[in-house]
Every structure is written in structure tokens, then in C-alpha cells.
Design a protein around this motif. Sequence first.
Motif, PDB file in Angstrom:
ATOM      1  N   PHE A  73       0.809  -1.217   0.000  1.00 31.65           N
ATOM      2  CA  PHE A  73       0.000   0.000   0.000  1.00 31.65           C
ATOM      3  C   PHE A  73       0.846   1.272   0.000  1.00 31.65           C
ATOM      4  O   PHE A  73       0.336   2.356  -0.232  1.00 31.65           O
ATOM      5  CB  PHE A  73      -0.961   0.002   1.193  1.00 31.65           C
ATOM      6  CG  PHE A  73      -1.978  -1.090   1.082  1.00 31.65           C
ATOM      7  CD1 PHE A  73      -3.004  -1.000   0.161  1.00 31.65           C
ATOM      8  CD2 PHE A  73      -1.889  -2.218   1.871  1.00 31.65           C
ATOM      9  CE1 PHE A  73      -3.941  -2.013   0.035  1.00 31.65           C
ATOM     10  CE2 PHE A  73      -2.820  -3.235   1.758  1.00 31.65           C
ATOM     11  CZ  PHE A  73      -3.847  -3.131   0.844  1.00 31.65           C
ATOM     12  N   PHE A  74       2.137   1.136   0.236  1.00 31.78           N
ATOM     13  CA  PHE A  74       3.013   2.305   0.268  1.00 31.78           C
ATOM     14  C   PHE A  74       3.782   2.484  -1.034  1.00 31.78           C
ATOM     15  O   PHE A  74       4.688   3.299  -1.106  1.00 31.78           O
ATOM     16  CB  PHE A  74       3.984   2.189   1.450  1.00 31.78           C
ATOM     17  CG  PHE A  74       3.268   2.141   2.774  1.00 31.78           C
ATOM     18  CD1 PHE A  74       2.670   3.276   3.293  1.00 31.78           C
ATOM     19  CD2 PHE A  74       3.168   0.954   3.468  1.00 31.78           C
ATOM     20  CE1 PHE A  74       1.994   3.223   4.509  1.00 31.78           C
ATOM     21  CE2 PHE A  74       2.486   0.900   4.679  1.00 31.78           C
ATOM     22  CZ  PHE A  74       1.901   2.034   5.198  1.00 31.78           C
ATOM     23  N   LEU A  75       3.409   1.738  -2.059  1.00 27.20           N
ATOM     24  CA  LEU A  75       4.119   1.825  -3.331  1.00 27.20           C
ATOM     25  C   LEU A  75       3.584   2.934  -4.237  1.00 27.20           C
ATOM     26  O   LEU A  75       4.204   3.253  -5.241  1.00 27.20           O
ATOM     27  CB  LEU A  75       4.057   0.481  -4.065  1.00 27.20           C
ATOM     28  CG  LEU A  75       4.829  -0.661  -3.408  1.00 27.20           C
ATOM     29  CD1 LEU A  75       4.623  -1.953  -4.181  1.00 27.20           C
ATOM     30  CD2 LEU A  75       6.306  -0.332  -3.316  1.00 27.20           C
ATOM     31  N   LEU A  79       2.299   0.893  -7.726  1.00 26.53           N
ATOM     32  CA  LEU A  79       1.219  -0.076  -7.550  1.00 26.53           C
ATOM     33  C   LEU A  79       0.114   0.143  -8.580  1.00 26.53           C
ATOM     34  O   LEU A  79      -0.361  -0.812  -9.190  1.00 26.53           O
ATOM     35  CB  LEU A  79       0.648   0.026  -6.133  1.00 26.53           C
ATOM     36  CG  LEU A  79      -0.457  -0.959  -5.776  1.00 26.53           C
ATOM     37  CD1 LEU A  79       0.047  -2.389  -5.875  1.00 26.53           C
ATOM     38  CD2 LEU A  79      -0.984  -0.693  -4.387  1.00 26.53           C
ATOM     39  N   THR A  80      -0.263   1.373  -8.800  1.00 23.83           N
ATOM     40  CA  THR A  80      -1.357   1.629  -9.745  1.00 23.83           C
ATOM     41  C   THR A  80      -0.939   1.342 -11.185  1.00 23.83           C
ATOM     42  O   THR A  80      -1.760   0.924 -11.992  1.00 23.83           O
ATOM     43  CB  THR A  80      -1.862   3.086  -9.633  1.00 23.83           C
ATOM     44  OG1 THR A  80      -0.772   3.977  -9.827  1.00 23.83           O
ATOM     45  CG2 THR A  80      -2.513   3.327  -8.284  1.00 23.83           C
ATOM     46  N   LEU A  84      -1.911  -5.221 -12.167  1.00 17.86           N
ATOM     47  CA  LEU A  84      -2.244  -6.543 -12.702  1.00 17.86           C
ATOM     48  C   LEU A  84      -1.059  -7.499 -12.563  1.00 17.86           C
ATOM     49  O   LEU A  84      -1.218  -8.647 -12.132  1.00 17.86           O
ATOM     50  CB  LEU A  84      -2.686  -6.446 -14.168  1.00 17.86           C
ATOM     51  CG  LEU A  84      -3.122  -7.767 -14.805  1.00 17.86           C
ATOM     52  CD1 LEU A  84      -4.297  -8.374 -14.038  1.00 17.86           C
ATOM     53  CD2 LEU A  84      -3.485  -7.560 -16.258  1.00 17.86           C
ATOM     54  N   ARG A  85       0.128  -7.040 -12.892  1.00 19.15           N
ATOM     55  CA  ARG A  85       1.326  -7.878 -12.754  1.00 19.15           C
ATOM     56  C   ARG A  85       1.578  -8.245 -11.299  1.00 19.15           C
ATOM     57  O   ARG A  85       1.936  -9.377 -10.978  1.00 19.15           O
ATOM     58  CB  ARG A  85       2.545  -7.169 -13.340  1.00 19.15           C
ATOM     59  CG  ARG A  85       2.566  -7.256 -14.856  1.00 19.15           C
ATOM     60  CD  ARG A  85       3.781  -6.560 -15.383  1.00 19.15           C
ATOM     61  NE  ARG A  85       3.249  -5.339 -16.002  1.00 19.15           N
ATOM     62  CZ  ARG A  85       3.931  -4.322 -16.415  1.00 19.15           C
ATOM     63  NH1 ARG A  85       5.231  -4.306 -16.281  1.00 19.15           N
ATOM     64  NH2 ARG A  85       3.351  -3.295 -16.971  1.00 19.15           N
TER      65      ARG A  85
END
Length: 122
Positions: A73-75, A79-80, A84-85
Motif C-alpha cells: 500500500f506504500f508503493l 502499484l497503480t 495486474l502484474r
Amino acid sequence: MLKGFMWLMIFLVIGNLLQTVLALPVVGSVLGMLVLFLVLIVRRRSSRSMGVAAGHLIHYFTLLILPSAAGLFFLGTTLTDNWLRLLIAIVLGTLISSVVTLVTMQAMVRWQQRRDDAAGAS
């Protein structure tokens, strides 16, 4: 059980030390479990207290791996952009590790039963 839990924590600390001292790109807890695995192979047996402690901890397995996943959650934008990967990697990694753990556990149980049967026959 406390003695077994203490031994598991000692191997966790050993793994963390190895990771820090050798600057390895592997999580310390994984290194600790590898060291524990090697010790168990060399000894060819496990202590009863460690087995009891591990038996109790297995019920909380999902809680034990949750903190590692919480770091996602801190990426932020990483992350967004790659959700998918990351999702595929997490699902496949979880499935593969679960299957490997199951197969290893079954093999160890069969090995222990053969060993107990051989000890009972002599």
C-alpha cells in the motif's frame, strides 16, 4: 511450547543477521527458515517442543504473512501502474508456495511414519 517458540525465534534472528551482514536480497525470515531446514536435515530429527510450537503457529499462518503484503500500500504510483502484474505475482507466488509447503509436509509426515515404523519393528 515456549522452548520450541524460542528456537524458532533464534533462527529468525540468525536469518536477519545473515541478511544484514551479507547484504543478501532475501528476507531474513526466509534465510532463518533455510538455516533451520539445514539444521533439521543434519540432525535428522526435530525437537518435540519445536513441533508443538510450529503446530500452534500454523493456525495463524495468514496473520504471519500479512505484514509483508501490507507494504504494497506504500508503493503509490508503482502499484497503480503495475497492479495486474503484482496481483498475478502475488496469487501465483501464494499458490506455488502453498503447494510446495503441502508437498514438503506430506513427504515429511511419510518419512516420519516410516522412521517410526522402523523404530517400532526393531
